[in-house]
Design an enzyme around this catalytic site. Structure first.
Site, PDB file in Angstrom:
ATOM      1  N   TRP A  70       3.401  -5.568  -7.123  1.00  0.00           N
ATOM      2  CA  TRP A  70       3.568  -4.115  -7.218  1.00  0.00           C
ATOM      3  C   TRP A  70       5.027  -3.674  -7.075  1.00  0.00           C
ATOM      4  CZ3 TRP A  70      -0.149  -6.577  -4.177  1.00  0.00           C
ATOM      5  CH2 TRP A  70      -1.452  -6.512  -4.686  1.00  0.00           C
ATOM      6  N   HIS A  88       3.985   0.529   7.021  1.00  0.00           N
ATOM      7  CA  HIS A  88       3.111   0.122   5.913  1.00  0.00           C
ATOM      8  C   HIS A  88       3.791  -0.955   5.078  1.00  0.00           C
ATOM      9  CE1 HIS A  88      -0.159   1.326   2.917  1.00  0.00           C
ATOM     10  NE2 HIS A  88       0.520   0.371   2.310  1.00  0.00           N
ATOM     11  N   GLU A 132      -4.607   6.675  -4.086  1.00  0.00           N
ATOM     12  CA  GLU A 132      -3.400   6.121  -4.721  1.00  0.00           C
ATOM     13  C   GLU A 132      -3.663   6.036  -6.222  1.00  0.00           C
ATOM     14  OE1 GLU A 132      -2.154   2.210  -3.490  1.00  0.00           O
ATOM     15  OE2 GLU A 132      -0.173   2.439  -4.374  1.00  0.00           O
ATOM     16  N   HIS A 151       2.849  -5.075   3.157  1.00  0.00           N
ATOM     17  CA  HIS A 151       1.831  -6.096   2.847  1.00  0.00           C
ATOM     18  C   HIS A 151       2.492  -7.462   2.977  1.00  0.00           C
ATOM     19  CE1 HIS A 151      -1.233  -3.299   1.003  1.00  0.00           C
ATOM     20  NE2 HIS A 151      -0.153  -2.533   0.973  1.00  0.00           N
ATOM     21  N   ASP A 162       6.016  -0.738   1.907  1.00  0.00           N
ATOM     22  CA  ASP A 162       4.852  -1.194   1.147  1.00  0.00           C
ATOM     23  C   ASP A 162       5.023  -2.623   0.654  1.00  0.00           C
ATOM     24  OD1 ASP A 162       2.270  -0.932   0.242  1.00  0.00           O
ATOM     25  OD2 ASP A 162       2.743   0.339  -1.462  1.00  0.00           O
ATOM     26  N   GLN A 187      -8.858  -4.884  -0.172  1.00  0.00           N
ATOM     27  CA  GLN A 187      -8.143  -4.562  -1.417  1.00  0.00           C
ATOM     28  C   GLN A 187      -9.064  -4.284  -2.606  1.00  0.00           C
ATOM     29  OE1 GLN A 187      -4.288  -4.909  -2.630  1.00  0.00           O
ATOM     30  NE2 GLN A 187      -5.598  -3.498  -3.739  1.00  0.00           N
ATOM     31  N   HIS A 221      -5.804   3.018   2.433  1.00  0.00           N
ATOM     32  CA  HIS A 221      -5.127   3.339   1.177  1.00  0.00           C
ATOM     33  C   HIS A 221      -5.986   4.432   0.561  1.00  0.00           C
ATOM     34  CE1 HIS A 221      -2.898  -0.291   1.857  1.00  0.00           C
ATOM     35  NE2 HIS A 221      -2.258  -0.192   0.705  1.00  0.00           N
TER      36      HIS A 221
HETATM   37 FE   FE2 Z   1      -0.061  -0.413   0.353  1.00  0.00          FE
END
Ligand code: FE2
Length: 440
Positions: free
Chosen positions: A326, A68, A224, A70, A320, A163, A221
């Site tokens: 993030w 996982h 979360e 991005h 991630d 997203q 996702h």
């Molecule tokens: Fe993610």
């Protein structure tokens, strides 16, 4: 022979009557596959041709797997502005602004850079999410190109990740479908971000129908959020159970599970183990993003890693985000993910630390659905592996080692020469510091 690795420790040596400390020689054929795995014989002369790697008791394992990440958002931290609140929500807003300035070269360059970091650290199989809530699908086209470029030595799976929603974003479903048509490998979703509970359920149904239609996997996702009312993982698991996607679906994050009470958690453990779904916990991102709306006591913000493992659910750890809205830090290092995961999920038992190592190797490989014959140190498997300068997974996690060698299909792809620290301890001559030494 193209290559021989001599005197390595292996993790899985089923069928061989030798102890865990036994050493092995691994021979790689000209076809880039493992030809033979033999008990190490010190007296035997190494072959005169081919690459010779003396392992000296180091651990030879299948490569790390990133379940996982991005890559489309990586290396954009602070652009166009920093995430001041540190929340998931402001991160999405920052990215939404940055997304408007994306170009193909921008995405290709950033994604490739992080893949290079990963390859150097022994990660040869990567599942990346790619935002599809962009009418131009610029990042998707760029990542499809990157996938082709690395195909011969790295697996890159691309998740079509909406997203900003499937139902709640204008043309969200059409963009998701178009991403699959262009070649995405996995279908994503984000049910907790949709406007209503009903929209969230509908978005998961859409993702599963699309995946079934095209023979793809699902990775959403899911939950979360620090909201014990967010219970989309039960919907995802039930869709997996009742569709043809049993074992081919993954719920990523599921941090709301950290807020569920005992009675509901018990029901969920049973459902999740029956459904065969995978969970991916992302300790960096969720230690950072969750609990931001809490006063004290402040929640840890992780899914139920330990409990779900005990219930027989496959759980993996993901990195991630790498330097994006993030997570301001990160180098894509899987052993750093495992270390943070050990503490975040309290996997500190002597049997649990090796499990954390499995969560960035074998367990993550199951999330990607890598064929068993292709992933592992076994005769006939692809000769893709890492040689870690540590005797055990526990020591690899503790000492945060870099692979001495990373081999992809029988070719050395990366090398991390040892660089020991030198210490001039008062009253002693200079010496190398050995972090494996115990005086007693
Ligand atoms: Fe993610």
């Amino acid at each position: 022979m193209r290559m021989i690795v001599r005197g390595a420790r292996l993790l899985h040596t089923e069928g061989h009557e030798r102890g865990p400390g036994a050493l092995w020689d691994v021979e790689v054929g000209e076809d880039g596959r493992i030809a033979r795995v033999l008990p190490h014989d010190d007296a035997k002369e190494p072959p005169a041709t081919g690459v010779l790697i003396e392992a000296h008791g180091s651990l030879l394992t299948a490569p790390f797997v990133e379940p996982h990440i991005h890559l489309d958002t990586a290396l954009t931290a602070g652009e166009p502005r920093p995430n001041a609140s540190g929340t998931l929500w402001e991160g999405i807003a920052c990215w939404s602004e940055r997304k408007r300035t994306l170009t193909r070269d921008d995405v290709v360059d950033r994604a490739t850079e992080v893949l290079r970091w990963q390859a150097a650290q022994g990660v040869l199989h990567v599942r990346t999410h790619c935002d599809t809530t962009d009418p131009a699908l610029t990042a998707l086209d760029a990542l499809l190109e990157v996938r082709d470029r690395v195909r011969d030595f790295m697996t890159l799976q691309i998740v079509a990740f909406p997203q900003e929603g499937i139902v709640s974003f204008p043309d969200g479903e059409a963009l998701l479908r178009e991403a699959v048509r262009r070649g995405a490998d996995v279908v994503g979703a984000i049910p907790h971000f949709e406007d209503t509970r009903e929209d969230g359920v509908a978005s998961l149904a859409t993702a599963f129908a699309l995946a079934e239609e095209h023979g793809l996997r699902v990775d959403a996702h899911c939950d979360e959020i620090d909201d014990e009312q967010s219970r989309f993982v039960e919907v995802l698991a039930t869709l997996a159970l009742r569709s043809g996607l049993r074992g081919r679906a993954t719920a990523s994050h599921t941090t709301a599970m950290g807020s569920y009470g005992g009675a509901y958690s018990f029901k969920l453990q049973r459902l999740l183990s029956r459904s065969g779904i995978n969970l991916v916990s992302n300790p960096f991102a969720n230690l950072n993003l969750q609990g931001r709306f809490d006063a004290y006591p402040k929640r840890r913000g992780l899914t139920q890693v330990k409990e779900m493992l005990a219930a027989g659910v496959n759980v993996a750890f993901g990195h991630d985000d790498v330097m994006d809205p993030w997570n301001a830090l990160g180098t894509g290092n899987p052993l750093q993910t495992a270390l943070v995961g050990v503490y975040a999920a309290q996997l500190t038992g002597a049997d649990e630390i090796p499990e954390a190592f499995a969560m960035v190797t074998d367990r993550a490989a199951r999330v990607l659905g890598l064929p068993e014959a292709e992933y592992g140190i076994a005769e006939g498997a692809a000769a893709s592996f890492v040689l870690l300068p540590a005797p055990t997974p526990l020591e690899a996690v503790r000492r945060q080692v870099r692979p001495r060698y990373v081999v992809a299909h029988g070719r050395v792809l990366a090398e991390n020469p040892p660089a020991p620290a030198r210490l001039w301890w008062p009253g002693e001559p200079g010496s190398e510091v050995d972090f494996s030494r115990r005086p007693r």
